[in-house]
Motif scaffolding. Structure first.
Motif, PDB file in Angstrom:
ATOM      1  N   LEU A 190       0.873  -1.268   0.019  1.00 45.64           N
ATOM      2  CA  LEU A 190      -0.130  -0.013  -0.016  1.00 45.64           C
ATOM      3  C   LEU A 190       0.784   1.408   0.101  1.00 45.64           C
ATOM      4  CD1 LEU A 190      -2.889   0.862   0.006  1.00 45.64           C
ATOM      5  CD2 LEU A 190      -2.790   0.673   2.593  1.00 45.64           C
ATOM      6  N   ALA A 191       0.854   2.149  -1.150  1.00 52.32           N
ATOM      7  CA  ALA A 191       1.650   3.444  -1.259  1.00 52.32           C
ATOM      8  C   ALA A 191       1.022   4.248  -0.483  1.00 52.32           C
ATOM      9  CB  ALA A 191       1.988   3.666  -2.580  1.00 52.32           C
ATOM     10  N   ILE A 192       1.521   5.073   0.534  1.00 55.52           N
ATOM     11  CA  ILE A 192       0.955   6.047   1.251  1.00 55.52           C
ATOM     12  C   ILE A 192       1.676   7.521   1.006  1.00 55.52           C
ATOM     13  CG2 ILE A 192       0.388   6.854   3.666  1.00 55.52           C
ATOM     14  CD1 ILE A 192      -1.233   4.235   2.823  1.00 55.52           C
ATOM     15  N   ASP A 193       1.013   7.979   0.098  1.00 59.80           N
ATOM     16  CA  ASP A 193       1.387   9.445  -0.025  1.00 59.80           C
ATOM     17  C   ASP A 193       0.416  10.228   0.696  1.00 59.80           C
ATOM     18  OD1 ASP A 193      -0.808   9.359  -1.607  1.00 59.80           O
ATOM     19  OD2 ASP A 193       0.227  10.454  -3.367  1.00 59.80           O
ATOM     20  N   GLY A 194       0.583  11.634   0.361  1.00 60.66           N
ATOM     21  CA  GLY A 194      -0.289  12.520   0.863  1.00 60.66           C
ATOM     22  C   GLY A 194      -1.704  12.398   0.853  1.00 60.66           C
ATOM     23  N   ASN A 195      -2.187  12.125  -0.628  1.00 59.62           N
ATOM     24  CA  ASN A 195      -3.657  11.813  -1.294  1.00 59.62           C
ATOM     25  C   ASN A 195      -3.996  10.641  -0.331  1.00 59.62           C
ATOM     26  OD1 ASN A 195      -4.145  14.097  -2.738  1.00 59.62           O
ATOM     27  ND2 ASN A 195      -2.225  13.302  -4.186  1.00 59.62           N
ATOM     28  N   ASN A 196      -3.353   9.228  -0.405  1.00 52.51           N
ATOM     29  CA  ASN A 196      -3.845   8.206  -0.124  1.00 52.51           C
ATOM     30  C   ASN A 196      -3.989   8.218   1.431  1.00 52.51           C
ATOM     31  OD1 ASN A 196      -3.967   7.470  -2.589  1.00 52.51           O
ATOM     32  ND2 ASN A 196      -2.198   5.658  -2.598  1.00 52.51           N
ATOM     33  N   PHE A 197      -3.091   8.823   2.147  1.00 50.35           N
ATOM     34  CA  PHE A 197      -3.138   9.144   3.453  1.00 50.35           C
ATOM     35  C   PHE A 197      -4.459   9.713   4.094  1.00 50.35           C
ATOM     36  CE2 PHE A 197      -2.593  11.001   7.687  1.00 50.35           C
ATOM     37  CZ  PHE A 197      -1.893   9.974   8.599  1.00 50.35           C
ATOM     38  N   ARG A 198      -5.080  10.774   3.404  1.00 47.20           N
ATOM     39  CA  ARG A 198      -6.063  11.483   3.584  1.00 47.20           C
ATOM     40  C   ARG A 198      -7.265  10.475   3.328  1.00 47.20           C
ATOM     41  NH1 ARG A 198      -4.888  15.381   0.695  1.00 47.20           N
ATOM     42  NH2 ARG A 198      -6.141  14.945  -1.262  1.00 47.20           N
ATOM     43  N   VAL A 199      -7.236   9.997   2.198  1.00 42.66           N
ATOM     44  CA  VAL A 199      -8.461   9.198   1.629  1.00 42.66           C
ATOM     45  C   VAL A 199      -8.537   8.109   2.783  1.00 42.66           C
ATOM     46  CG1 VAL A 199      -9.490   7.751  -0.030  1.00 42.66           C
ATOM     47  CG2 VAL A 199      -8.338   9.703  -0.798  1.00 42.66           C
TER      48      VAL A 199
END
Length: 369
Positions: free
Chosen positions: A145-154
């Motif tokens: 699971l790639a956690i960038d800023g967008n994915n972290f927020r979602v």
């Protein structure tokens, strides 16, 4: 805890939406065995370029880079000054040094391919947790699971988990809690779909929950407090610096200095100068900085340009003066190299953005001694 049936419904809803809303990108076209090596390189370069850089800003740089540096083999042998020039204006220049070192490792140890082992990817220079997970899932369909800023927020909103993206522990906890949602057969597409939701729908402010494909699974939405997640970042006031620099003239040439390779903006060239000290005039600061950096004494003349520029963590006002050589042999005292060049030669060298705003003025005739 997310049930298996709920996870599968989440995946179907997300991927069906993504099929209609994906954005075609040049590094995502085709991955059959005939072009796999080339595809790996494209994905790798795109992920490094997109670190802390907007997609629309990176795209023209990506296209130009691919024309000049089409493979890991070419990258591994390319002169650093050429690479920095191609990267000029994109920022975070340490990425260029990391890219070259990573390419040399991949060519020497992996035949110019990106290894499938997550640990080996993570060990490459310039590759952090997010980039390693993204590369493993995009290139090799490994279940990360790639956690960038967008994915972290979602995901923070979907699971109603407070936490800050800037906190490594919070990122790890969220990744572990959200892992059951990951489509293990299509992890790369799943990660990209989540990012796309973050870009188009699950916005930091005023999210478009009414059109969200995973709204019915979102605990933050169901609680009526979607914008509570993730926890707001504590923003510190960025410091501001007054910088004085000199266009040092001698016999129609200009003295430029290369920044130390391992420092901020390492390897780039600039007009010699530095920070003004308390109680010091800008002209005196310019004279002192030129001498300390290059060993040259100058007479400071008229102001040539004043530039305001913001970096990621600080801002500057750059005051540039026309300076005239008096004495001294140029030496690299506070820099990597020094060099006399003619104004028309300046465009051959990579400059930081603030200095780069001045360079075209020489060709137009607006800056003369």
């Amino acid at each position: 805890m997310v049930s298996i049936s709920e996870a599968k419904k989440f995946q179907r809803a997300l991927l069906a939406w993504f099929e209609k809303n994906r954005r075609p990108l040049p590094w995502q076209n085709g991955v059959d065995h005939l072009i796999q090596k080339k595809q790996e390189y494209r994905v790798f370069i795109s992920e490094i370029m997109l670190q802390q850089t907007r997609l629309d800003q990176a795209l023209p740089y990506y296209e130009r880079w691919m024309k000049e540096i089409p493979s890991f083999e070419v990258l591994a042998k390319a002169p650093m000054q050429k690479l920095l020039k191609l990267w000029e204006g994109l920022g975070y220049y340490a990425r260029v040094r990391y890219l070259k070192r990573a390419a040399q490792i991949l060519v020497k140890k992996h035949g110019g391919r990106v290894p499938s082992d997550h640990g080996q990817i993570r060990a490459l220079p310039g590759v952090g947790d997010y980039t390693a997970a993204a590369l493993a899932s995009f290139i090799h369909q490994k279940p990360y699971l790639a956690i960038d800023g967008n994915n972290f927020r979602v995901l923070s909103r979907v699971l109603a988990m407070p936490g800050s993206f800037s906190n490594q522990g919070d990122r790890k906890r969220l990744a572990e809690a959200a892992f059951p949602l990951l489509d293990r057969k299509q992890p790369g597409i799943f990660n990209r779909a989540l990012m796309r939701v973050g870009v188009l729908v699950c916005l930091p402010k005023n999210p478009k929950c009414g059109i969200c494909p995973v709204q019915i699974f979102c605990r933050g939405y169901q609680s009526g407090e979607v914008e509570r997640y993730p926890s707001p970042r504590r923003r510190l006031k960025a410091p501001h610096y007054e910088i004085a620099a000199g266009i040092v003239w001698k016999d129609g040439k200009i003295l430029i200095a290369q920044r130390k390779l391992d420092g901020l903006l390492g390897g780039l060239w600039e007009f010699p100068g530095g920070k003004r000290k308390t109680g010091e005039t800008l002209a005196k600061a310019c004279r002192r900085e030129v001498r300390e950096e290059t060993g040259v004494s100058v007479r400071v003349g008229a102001s040539a340009q004043k530039i305001h520029h913001s970096y990621s963590h600080f801002s500057i006002t750059l005051s540039i003066f026309h300076c005239f050589y008096k004495k001294g042999t140029p030496q690299a005292l506070g820099c990597q190299k020094v060099r006399w060049v003619r104004p028309k030669e300046l465009e051959r060298f990579p400059f930081p953005k603030a200095n780069l705003k001045v360079v075209p003025l020489f060709a137009s005739g607006k800056l003369r001694p």
